[in-house]
Design a protein around this motif. Structure first.
Motif: not given
Length: 368
Positions: A75-93
């Motif tokens: 769970n921790a790894d899954l969430a951390d990977g998801a957080r990183l993607a959201a931070e880097l690829l969210g682009g405000g959208k």
């Protein structure tokens, strides 16, 4: 070969991540607090409602449902990977909402476009969304995100017998690592050529199992559907005595402890792509202080896929039809595409056991 849909966010991933460097540095300052959601101390009392953790400010919301009462490494790894993607690829959208599968509620302002369920979670997606489950088995009406042992074994066997030579696959009948996820008929069809799928009981000796193969001199390779170290050692030892040069094919559930068995020297395994992770591994290590696990890569891609679609075409474009695009997707966990039957097809790399370790012999292909 059809070219993979390389959405702009991933085809130039290194450049994109470099552009988000300032955001990454800022997010590192609060990484400890964010990770506390999955710590033992942060577990919620039974029956309590946990407010969703949010990453990003975009209107389109990607939901990751986890059993937050279980502070597991997965769970921790899954969430951390998801957080990183959201931070880097969210682009405000795009924004990520990590919710408790036990009952966290979204707000009226949320506009869900994608729903993923973590290990052991029974998906409860908002109406109209196709659920994606982090398992080998697809949730009702949705897609699986983890490649199967069956696919791994089929890929390895095709490599071992490229011209359709006779091969044998050993599938145990029962036990904790019994190969129950392996459909014998479907496996034989996936391998192609001449295939003998042989089942055996846990009480059968290595000699009895080898005898089932008939004239072993006519067999090009033997595949193991089991992931049980003791069972594999017992059968492989007898196999080596009868046919020292026999090519052994393992599966993606084989661990490093299995690879350490001397009798498996030279065995071949088709396993998840380990090369594609290089694009994010340095950022993940800087952010969380550890190397990303396979589960962390899954978490990253579960956000990266819908985020890429939203940024390119808008939130309404994240549809079941789009997820079923034949060309698939290329992510940190490698190239993959969803099948109509709900399973996922992943392009795998081939590894050989040398000196008790897995060594990449052939990288995974870049696209379908």
């Amino acid at each position: 070969m059809q070219k993979v849909i390389d959405m702009q966010w991933f085809s130039n991933l290194r450049l994109l991540l470099a552009g988000f460097l300032l955001l990454l540095v800022a997010s590192c300052q609060s990484s400890d607090k964010a990770s506390d959601v999955l710590s033992v101390d942060a577990q919620a009392p039974a029956g309590a409602t946990v407010s969703p953790e949010r990453v990003g400010e975009g209107e389109a919301t990607i939901i990751l449902a986890l059993d937050l009462a279980k502070a597991t490494r997965a769970n921790a790894d899954l969430a951390d990977g998801a957080r990183l993607a959201a931070e880097l690829l969210g682009g405000g959208k795009v924004s990520l909402a990590i919710v408790d599968a036990a009952g966290a509620q979204l707000t009226p302002a949320d506009k869900p476009v994608f729903y993923a369920a973590g290990p052991g979670v029974i998906p409860q997606p908002p109406a109209g969304l196709t659920p994606v489950g982090v398992s080998e088995t697809a949730p009702a009406g949705g897609f699986a995100f983890v490649g199967s042992r069956e696919d791994s074994l089929a890929t390895g066997m095709r490599h071992a017998a490229p011209k359709g030579e006779l091969v044998a696959v050993l599938v145990p009948e029962n036990g904790p690592n019994d190969g129950s996820r392996v459909d014998a008929a479907r496996l034989g069809s996936a391998i192609g050529g001449k295939v003998g799928v042989l089942t055996y009981g846990t009480g059968e000796s290595g000699v009895e199992i080898i005898k089932k193969m008939g004239d072993i001199s006519k067999i090009a390779a033997v595949g193991f559907a089991s992931a049980d170290r003791t069972e594999i050692s017992r059968i492989a030892t007898m196999l080596r005595k009868v046919s020292p040069g026999m090519l052994i094919v393992g599966n993606s559930d084989w661990t490093s402890s299995v690879a350490a068995l001397p009798v498996l020297e030279g065995a071949v395994i088709a396993r998840p792509d380990t090369q594609s992770a290089e694009a994010i591994s340095e950022r993940f290590r800087a952010r969380y202080g550890r190397v990303p696990s396979q589960m962390a890569l899954y978490g990253f891609d579960l956000v990266a896929v819908p985020a890429g679609i939203v940024r390119a075409r808008g939130g309404s474009a994240v549809t079941r039809a789009q997820l079923l695009a034949p060309a698939g997707f290329r992510g940190a966990s490698g190239s993959f595409r969803f099948r109509q039957d709900g399973r996922i097809e992943r392009l795998l790399e081939l590894a050989v056991i040398k000196g008790g370790r897995f060594t990449v012999a052939k990288p995974a292909e870049g696209g379908f």
